[in-house]
Scaffold this motif. Sequence first.
Motif, mmCIF file in Angstrom:
data_model
loop_
_atom_site.group_PDB
_atom_site.id
_atom_site.type_symbol
_atom_site.label_atom_id
_atom_site.label_comp_id
_atom_site.label_asym_id
_atom_site.label_seq_id
_atom_site.Cartn_x
_atom_site.Cartn_y
_atom_site.Cartn_z
ATOM 1 N N THR A 1 0.814 -1.213 0.000
ATOM 2 C CA THR A 1 0.000 0.000 0.000
ATOM 3 C C THR A 1 0.849 1.264 0.000
ATOM 4 O O THR A 1 0.329 2.360 -0.260
ATOM 5 N N GLU A 2 2.145 1.139 0.280
ATOM 6 C CA GLU A 2 3.035 2.299 0.298
ATOM 7 C C GLU A 2 3.839 2.427 -0.994
ATOM 8 O O GLU A 2 4.708 3.297 -1.104
ATOM 9 N N ALA A 3 3.549 1.583 -1.967
ATOM 10 C CA ALA A 3 4.306 1.613 -3.221
ATOM 11 C C ALA A 3 4.156 2.968 -3.904
ATOM 12 O O ALA A 3 3.096 3.601 -3.855
ATOM 13 N N SER A 4 5.231 3.416 -4.552
ATOM 14 C CA SER A 4 5.202 4.721 -5.227
ATOM 15 C C SER A 4 4.415 4.670 -6.526
ATOM 16 O O SER A 4 3.860 5.676 -6.969
ATOM 17 N N GLU A 5 4.347 3.493 -7.148
ATOM 18 C CA GLU A 5 3.600 3.369 -8.393
ATOM 19 C C GLU A 5 2.098 3.379 -8.124
ATOM 20 O O GLU A 5 1.644 3.146 -7.005
ATOM 21 N N ASN A 6 1.346 3.617 -9.184
ATOM 22 C CA ASN A 6 -0.114 3.602 -9.072
ATOM 23 C C ASN A 6 -0.602 2.239 -8.603
ATOM 24 O O ASN A 6 -0.035 1.203 -8.982
ATOM 25 N N PRO A 7 -1.679 2.211 -7.813
ATOM 26 C CA PRO A 7 -2.327 0.918 -7.557
ATOM 27 C C PRO A 7 -2.739 0.270 -8.879
ATOM 28 O O PRO A 7 -3.104 0.955 -9.831
ATOM 29 N N LEU A 8 -2.659 -1.046 -8.895
ATOM 30 C CA LEU A 8 -2.993 -1.825 -10.081
ATOM 31 C C LEU A 8 -4.382 -2.411 -9.863
ATOM 32 O O LEU A 8 -4.585 -3.232 -8.963
ATOM 33 N N VAL A 9 -5.347 -1.968 -10.657
ATOM 34 C CA VAL A 9 -6.745 -2.353 -10.474
ATOM 35 C C VAL A 9 -7.157 -3.310 -11.582
ATOM 36 O O VAL A 9 -7.014 -2.996 -12.775
ATOM 37 N N PHE A 10 -7.687 -4.469 -11.184
ATOM 38 C CA PHE A 10 -8.093 -5.519 -12.120
ATOM 39 C C PHE A 10 -9.621 -5.597 -12.174
ATOM 40 O O PHE A 10 -10.278 -5.719 -11.140
ATOM 41 N N LEU A 11 -10.172 -5.582 -13.383
ATOM 42 C CA LEU A 11 -11.621 -5.635 -13.575
ATOM 43 C C LEU A 11 -12.004 -6.886 -14.362
ATOM 44 O O LEU A 11 -11.430 -7.165 -15.411
ATOM 45 N N PRO B 1 -1.832 -11.693 -7.875
ATOM 46 C CA PRO B 1 -0.868 -11.892 -6.783
ATOM 47 C C PRO B 1 0.592 -11.767 -7.211
ATOM 48 O O PRO B 1 1.458 -11.491 -6.365
ATOM 49 N N ALA B 2 0.891 -11.928 -8.487
ATOM 50 C CA ALA B 2 2.274 -11.830 -8.959
ATOM 51 C C ALA B 2 2.831 -10.423 -8.810
ATOM 52 O O ALA B 2 4.054 -10.232 -8.866
ATOM 53 N N PHE B 3 1.969 -9.437 -8.596
ATOM 54 C CA PHE B 3 2.408 -8.035 -8.515
ATOM 55 C C PHE B 3 2.366 -7.482 -7.093
ATOM 56 O O PHE B 3 2.694 -6.310 -6.873
ATOM 57 N N GLU B 4 1.992 -8.321 -6.122
ATOM 58 C CA GLU B 4 1.764 -7.821 -4.774
ATOM 59 C C GLU B 4 3.034 -7.424 -4.034
ATOM 60 O O GLU B 4 2.976 -6.634 -3.094
ATOM 61 N N ASP B 5 4.192 -7.933 -4.446
ATOM 62 C CA ASP B 5 5.437 -7.551 -3.762
ATOM 63 C C ASP B 5 5.794 -6.095 -4.020
ATOM 64 O O ASP B 5 6.429 -5.446 -3.169
ATOM 65 N N ASP B 6 5.389 -5.573 -5.179
ATOM 66 C CA ASP B 6 5.814 -4.230 -5.577
ATOM 67 C C ASP B 6 4.685 -3.233 -5.766
ATOM 68 O O ASP B 6 4.934 -2.032 -5.871
ATOM 69 N N ARG B 7 3.463 -3.719 -5.822
ATOM 70 C CA ARG B 7 2.343 -2.834 -6.118
ATOM 71 C C ARG B 7 1.175 -3.109 -5.168
ATOM 72 O O ARG B 7 1.024 -4.216 -4.649
ATOM 73 N N ARG B 8 0.347 -2.112 -4.987
ATOM 74 C CA ARG B 8 -0.949 -2.353 -4.366
ATOM 75 C C ARG B 8 -1.856 -2.914 -5.434
ATOM 76 O O ARG B 8 -1.969 -2.351 -6.535
ATOM 77 N N GLN C 1 -4.558 8.254 -8.858
ATOM 78 C CA GLN C 1 -4.375 7.694 -10.193
ATOM 79 C C GLN C 1 -4.158 6.197 -10.081
ATOM 80 O O GLN C 1 -3.512 5.719 -9.144
ATOM 81 N N ILE C 2 -4.703 5.457 -11.044
ATOM 82 C CA ILE C 2 -4.587 4.008 -11.057
ATOM 83 C C ILE C 2 -4.097 3.537 -12.415
ATOM 84 O O ILE C 2 -4.175 4.257 -13.408
ATOM 85 N N ASP C 3 -3.579 2.318 -12.441
ATOM 86 C CA ASP C 3 -3.346 1.592 -13.680
ATOM 87 C C ASP C 3 -4.427 0.518 -13.757
ATOM 88 O O ASP C 3 -4.647 -0.212 -12.782
ATOM 89 N N LEU C 4 -5.087 0.421 -14.900
ATOM 90 C CA LEU C 4 -6.244 -0.460 -15.049
ATOM 91 C C LEU C 4 -5.916 -1.643 -15.947
ATOM 92 O O LEU C 4 -5.343 -1.478 -17.027
ATOM 93 N N VAL C 5 -6.308 -2.837 -15.490
ATOM 94 C CA VAL C 5 -6.185 -4.059 -16.284
ATOM 95 C C VAL C 5 -7.571 -4.678 -16.331
ATOM 96 O O VAL C 5 -8.159 -4.967 -15.286
ATOM 97 N N ALA C 6 -8.118 -4.874 -17.531
ATOM 98 C CA ALA C 6 -9.534 -5.227 -17.612
ATOM 99 C C ALA C 6 -9.807 -6.259 -18.684
ATOM 100 O O ALA C 6 -9.219 -6.240 -19.761
ATOM 101 N N HIS C 7 -10.759 -7.144 -18.374
ATOM 102 C CA HIS C 7 -11.145 -8.241 -19.256
ATOM 103 C C HIS C 7 -12.639 -8.157 -19.559
ATOM 104 O O HIS C 7 -13.441 -7.765 -18.708
ATOM 105 N N ASP C 8 -13.027 -8.510 -20.798
ATOM 106 C CA ASP C 8 -14.430 -8.666 -21.156
ATOM 107 C C ASP C 8 -15.203 -7.370 -20.878
ATOM 108 O O ASP C 8 -14.755 -6.299 -21.273
#
Length: 279
Positions: free
Chosen positions: A32-42, A57-64, A104-111
């Motif tokens: 939650t303290e990562a400097s990069e944007n939270p990574l939001v999956f839809l 979960p593969a991104f949890e070490d470096d990102r929210r 600000q967020i980074d968005l990853v989205a399917h369907d």
Amino acid sequence: MTHQEWTEAQEETTIMVDTHDLTVSYYDEGDTEASENPLVFLHGIPTWSYLWRGVAPAFEDDRRVIAPDFVGYGNSAMHDGFDRSIRAQEQVLDGLVAQLEVDQIDLVAHDIGGGVALRYAAHNPDAVGKLVLSNSIAYDSWPIQFIVDLGLPGTINDMSVDDVDEQLTQMFQSTLIEPDDEFVEAMASRFRSDEGRISLSRNAIATNTSHTTEIDYNAITAETSFIWGENDGFQPIEFAEQLNDDLEDTAGIARLDANHWVPEDRSTAFVDALSSFLE
């Protein structure tokens, strides 16, 4: 992680959609303290946030990492009487981002999650840093016949809970490359009740093509990449190619040997492609 473990890890909040206060469940893990944007999956239809079990979960070490269940899906509100369209789901995303006090967020989205992401990115260009679309709806690419049929009241009223369960199970088993029992059970189980049966029908009937044809695609300024199952019969890769041509700032298409459920079928390749784009 099993879907029961994923459910136990979820948090709940209340978000107003139109005039309705609705329970929204969401997965929120990582740094939650990562400097990069939270990574939001839809996710899309008829899935829920557990779709991302092999990716997020593969991104949890470096990102929210945040993955909500849209209303009408997963562990979010399923009772009758509210809109489940991607216009309404955009309100869910907007409300959740506001509650979490994220700029600000980074968005990853399917369907259909991709349709929500496209709308959100067009309406909030400063709020989206990077956008990743995977076998996403866009333009007039949807709905597919399977979803249209589920949205007909005459169809769903003639189906029992067991009928719905069997149809969803068969659909996933026939369209996944290597069906995993845990994944198929997770997807079908969310609708395994009378409330779930009706909710699935309401979700299906809310698939409004106007909500993607009305988007001003020129308003989307986020750098956008595409991770696409190139054998998808639901959302063909031609729509990724059209989006790649039409959007302002694109990084190309990662074409994976997969059908529609590429985050599940090709999770390792998906993580690799997403990692490369986020670097």
